[in-house]
Scaffold this active site. Sequence first.
Site, PDB file in Angstrom:
ATOM      1  N   LYS A 162      23.019   5.637  58.139  1.00 54.64           N
ATOM      2  CA  LYS A 162      24.318   4.937  58.229  1.00 54.64           C
ATOM      3  C   LYS A 162      25.656   5.736  58.364  1.00 54.64           C
ATOM      4  O   LYS A 162      26.633   5.514  58.631  1.00 54.64           O
ATOM      5  CB  LYS A 162      24.318   4.333  56.620  1.00 54.64           C
ATOM      6  CG  LYS A 162      24.291   5.090  55.540  1.00 54.64           C
ATOM      7  CD  LYS A 162      24.319   4.414  54.258  1.00 54.64           C
ATOM      8  CE  LYS A 162      23.129   4.060  53.775  1.00 54.64           C
ATOM      9  NZ  LYS A 162      21.919   4.703  53.697  1.00 54.64           N
ATOM     10  N   HIS A 172      21.206   8.896  43.007  1.00 54.28           N
ATOM     11  CA  HIS A 172      22.258   9.427  44.056  1.00 54.28           C
ATOM     12  C   HIS A 172      23.514   9.706  43.128  1.00 54.28           C
ATOM     13  O   HIS A 172      24.104   8.863  42.301  1.00 54.28           O
ATOM     14  CB  HIS A 172      22.431   8.324  44.962  1.00 54.28           C
ATOM     15  CG  HIS A 172      23.458   9.035  46.303  1.00 54.28           C
ATOM     16  ND1 HIS A 172      24.652   9.576  45.952  1.00 54.28           N
ATOM     17  CD2 HIS A 172      23.093   9.108  47.320  1.00 54.28           C
ATOM     18  CE1 HIS A 172      24.941   9.998  47.384  1.00 54.28           C
ATOM     19  NE2 HIS A 172      24.136   9.752  48.031  1.00 54.28           N
ATOM     20  N   GLU A 230      17.949  12.217  50.562  1.00 53.18           N
ATOM     21  CA  GLU A 230      18.443  11.288  51.320  1.00 53.18           C
ATOM     22  C   GLU A 230      20.078  11.872  52.088  1.00 53.18           C
ATOM     23  O   GLU A 230      21.062  11.152  51.882  1.00 53.18           O
ATOM     24  CB  GLU A 230      18.678  10.066  50.955  1.00 53.18           C
ATOM     25  CG  GLU A 230      17.249   9.401  50.509  1.00 53.18           C
ATOM     26  CD  GLU A 230      17.302   8.190  50.022  1.00 53.18           C
ATOM     27  OE1 GLU A 230      18.464   7.832  49.687  1.00 53.18           O
ATOM     28  OE2 GLU A 230      16.344   7.474  49.405  1.00 53.18           O
TER      29      GLU A 230
END
Length: 285
Positions: free
Chosen positions: A54, A182, A257
Site C-alpha cells: 500500500k 504496529h 511489514e
Amino acid sequence: MKKEKYFRLNKEETEALAQEYGTPLLVLSLEQIEKNYRLLRTHLPRVKVFYAIKANPHRRILELMRDLGSNFDVASDGEIMELSSLGVDGSRMIYANPMKTVNGLRACRNAGVGKMTFDSAGEIDKMARECPGATVLLRIRIDNSSAHVDLNKKFGAAREQALELLLKARDAGLDAAGIAFHVGSQTTSADPYLYALDIAREIFEEAAAAGMQLRIMDIGGGFPIPEPKVRFNLQEMLNQINARLDEDFPGVEIWAEPGRFICGTAVNLITSVTGVTWRAAVVFP
C-alpha cells in the site's frame, strides 16, 4: 556512525530530466529500494520481511522485491490479484488488513493466502467461514503518541482481550499462531517497539499457561525515514530491537511489514510551476 545516503536528485539532474521527459515525472531508484531492504535484513537478520505494498505498488518495485525474496503485506483483493499476476505465490503474502472484506477473503482462498491478522471477534467468524484453518495473528493495540501516524487509534485489540480472542480463534478452527503489532509510522526510537515486545511476551506466557504455544511475532512497520528536523540513529534502533527479540523470543519466527521505509527514500517527483496569479492579495502558483 556514518550518515546514511538516500536517493535525491540535484538541481542539474532534475532540470535535465524535466527537459527530456516533461513533467510531472516520477523518478524511481530501484537501487535504493534494494539498499533499504538489505539494510533491514542485515540489522534484523531473523526477520521475514513482508513489504506493505500500500505504501507504493509500482510494478517495478513489486518485481524487484519479489526477486529479492521478500514477502508481501496485502490489504485488499486487488493487491492480492496484482501479486498473483506477477507470479508471487500466496504463501508469500499476509492479508494484514484487520477489517477484511468478503472479496478479500475469497481472493485469499483463490490465491492460496493462508496468513492474516485480526483484532476483533467479528473477524474470527469471517476468517473461519471463508478461509478455514488459516494461520492468524492477533494484532494488539500499542499506544505511541510520538508516532507520525498513530495507527493504534484505529486498529488493535486491547491487551486485556488478547487471550480471550486467541482462544476464540483456536476454537473456531483457525491456527492461532502469534501476536502482531504496529507502533505507528515514523517511530524514531526503539522504545515503543521494546514496550510492545514486553506486552507480547506477557501474552505469549499467558497463552502457554492456557495450553497454546504461540510461535510467530509480527513487529509491523513504522521504521523511520529522513524528514526535516527529525533526528534518529537507525542502526542503533534496529540493533536494540534485534537484541530484545533474541533475548525474549528465541525460537520464535519474526515477521515485519515495512512500507514507507522500503520506498519512501527511493522516489523523487518532479513538477513544474505552470503559472502564477494573484487572488485577494494571495499568490497562487
